[in-house]
Design a protein around this motif. Structure first.
Motif, PDB file in Angstrom:
ATOM      1  N   ASN A   1      -8.495  -7.508  -0.631  1.00  0.00           N
ATOM      2  CA  ASN A   1      -7.734  -6.261  -0.592  1.00  0.00           C
ATOM      3  C   ASN A   1      -7.256  -5.982   0.839  1.00  0.00           C
ATOM      4  O   ASN A   1      -7.797  -5.127   1.528  1.00  0.00           O
ATOM      5  N   PHE A   2      -6.236  -6.730   1.258  1.00  0.00           N
ATOM      6  CA  PHE A   2      -5.623  -6.510   2.575  1.00  0.00           C
ATOM      7  C   PHE A   2      -4.722  -5.280   2.469  1.00  0.00           C
ATOM      8  O   PHE A   2      -3.843  -5.212   1.616  1.00  0.00           O
ATOM      9  N   LEU A   3      -4.940  -4.314   3.333  1.00  0.00           N
ATOM     10  CA  LEU A   3      -4.129  -3.092   3.381  1.00  0.00           C
ATOM     11  C   LEU A   3      -3.180  -3.227   4.556  1.00  0.00           C
ATOM     12  O   LEU A   3      -3.608  -3.516   5.672  1.00  0.00           O
ATOM     13  N   TYR A   4      -1.888  -2.996   4.305  1.00  0.00           N
ATOM     14  CA  TYR A   4      -0.907  -3.270   5.355  1.00  0.00           C
ATOM     15  C   TYR A   4       0.338  -2.408   5.190  1.00  0.00           C
ATOM     16  O   TYR A   4       0.573  -1.807   4.146  1.00  0.00           O
TER      17      TYR A   4
ATOM     18  N   ASN B   1       4.698   0.533   2.404  1.00  0.00           N
ATOM     19  CA  ASN B   1       3.347   0.946   2.784  1.00  0.00           C
ATOM     20  C   ASN B   1       2.377   0.536   1.680  1.00  0.00           C
ATOM     21  O   ASN B   1       2.395   1.095   0.598  1.00  0.00           O
ATOM     22  N   GLN B   2       1.551  -0.447   1.971  1.00  0.00           N
ATOM     23  CA  GLN B   2       0.571  -0.954   1.016  1.00  0.00           C
ATOM     24  C   GLN B   2      -0.855  -0.602   1.458  1.00  0.00           C
ATOM     25  O   GLN B   2      -1.810  -1.293   1.127  1.00  0.00           O
ATOM     26  N   THR B   3      -0.991   0.493   2.185  1.00  0.00           N
ATOM     27  CA  THR B   3      -2.289   0.901   2.706  1.00  0.00           C
ATOM     28  C   THR B   3      -3.196   1.464   1.619  1.00  0.00           C
ATOM     29  O   THR B   3      -4.402   1.311   1.676  1.00  0.00           O
ATOM     30  N   GLY B   4      -2.636   2.085   0.591  1.00  0.00           N
ATOM     31  CA  GLY B   4      -3.456   2.717  -0.427  1.00  0.00           C
ATOM     32  C   GLY B   4      -3.638   1.912  -1.703  1.00  0.00           C
ATOM     33  O   GLY B   4      -4.225   2.394  -2.665  1.00  0.00           O
TER      34      GLY B   4
ATOM     35  N   LEU C   1      -4.834  -4.051  -4.796  1.00  0.00           N
ATOM     36  CA  LEU C   1      -4.589  -5.442  -5.171  1.00  0.00           C
ATOM     37  C   LEU C   1      -5.433  -6.402  -4.344  1.00  0.00           C
ATOM     38  O   LEU C   1      -5.709  -6.147  -3.169  1.00  0.00           O
ATOM     39  N   THR C   2      -5.816  -7.507  -4.950  1.00  0.00           N
ATOM     40  CA  THR C   2      -6.555  -8.543  -4.231  1.00  0.00           C
ATOM     41  C   THR C   2      -5.850  -9.898  -4.301  1.00  0.00           C
ATOM     42  O   THR C   2      -6.414 -10.911  -3.913  1.00  0.00           O
TER      43      THR C   2
ATOM     44  N   GLY D   1      -6.161  -2.182   7.029  1.00  0.00           N
ATOM     45  CA  GLY D   1      -7.490  -2.272   6.432  1.00  0.00           C
ATOM     46  C   GLY D   1      -7.730  -3.695   5.964  1.00  0.00           C
ATOM     47  O   GLY D   1      -6.813  -4.373   5.515  1.00  0.00           O
ATOM     48  N   LEU D   2      -8.968  -4.137   6.104  1.00  0.00           N
ATOM     49  CA  LEU D   2      -9.297  -5.528   5.792  1.00  0.00           C
ATOM     50  C   LEU D   2     -10.467  -5.606   4.823  1.00  0.00           C
ATOM     51  O   LEU D   2     -11.349  -4.741   4.839  1.00  0.00           O
ATOM     52  N   PRO D   3     -10.501  -6.657   3.997  1.00  0.00           N
ATOM     53  CA  PRO D   3     -11.668  -6.866   3.148  1.00  0.00           C
ATOM     54  C   PRO D   3     -12.901  -7.083   4.021  1.00  0.00           C
ATOM     55  O   PRO D   3     -12.803  -7.652   5.115  1.00  0.00           O
ATOM     56  N   LYS D   4     -14.033  -6.644   3.536  1.00  0.00           N
ATOM     57  CA  LYS D   4     -15.281  -6.751   4.310  1.00  0.00           C
ATOM     58  C   LYS D   4     -15.525  -8.181   4.774  1.00  0.00           C
ATOM     59  O   LYS D   4     -15.504  -9.121   3.984  1.00  0.00           O
ATOM     60  N   GLY D   5     -15.713  -8.330   6.087  1.00  0.00           N
ATOM     61  CA  GLY D   5     -16.029  -9.616   6.676  1.00  0.00           C
ATOM     62  C   GLY D   5     -14.846 -10.543   6.913  1.00  0.00           C
ATOM     63  O   GLY D   5     -15.033 -11.659   7.395  1.00  0.00           O
TER      64      GLY D   5
END
Length: 97
Positions: free
Chosen positions: A33-36, A52-55, A58-59, A80-84
């Protein structure tokens, strides 16, 4: 790929001259789930949000965003980035007329 897992990293491309753009296709280095935000600019200093794909939730590894903009520069800002995982992508395609 960014050297850490912090948000705020960005990558941009200079198209050489102003173009009529219709969207982008980005292939991230893996699913998550990359938020960009996709931004465009005619001068490389003043930026407008094209997508705006911040909210979103999608994976998918490959994402396509459609928009209409006149621009010479296009960039992706990782908000925002997926954990790790770090910010990064394998390919970034810009579409236009």
């Amino acid at each position: 790929m960014a050297g850490d897992d912090l948000a705020g990293h960005w990558w941009q491309v200079d198209l050489g001259r102003e173009q009529s753009l219709t969207g982008i296709r980005v292939k991230f280095y893996q699913e998550g789930n990359f938020l960009y935000v996709i931004q465009t600019s005619v001068n490389g200093m003043d930026w407008n949000v094209a997508s705006n794909q911040t909210g979103q939730t999608l994976t998918d590894q490959i994402r396509t965003d459609r928009f209409n903009a006149g621009a010479r520069y296009v960039r992706i800002v990782y908000n925002g980035l997926p954990k790790g995982l770090s910010a990064g992508h394998y390919s970034f395609e810009v579409y236009g007329n």
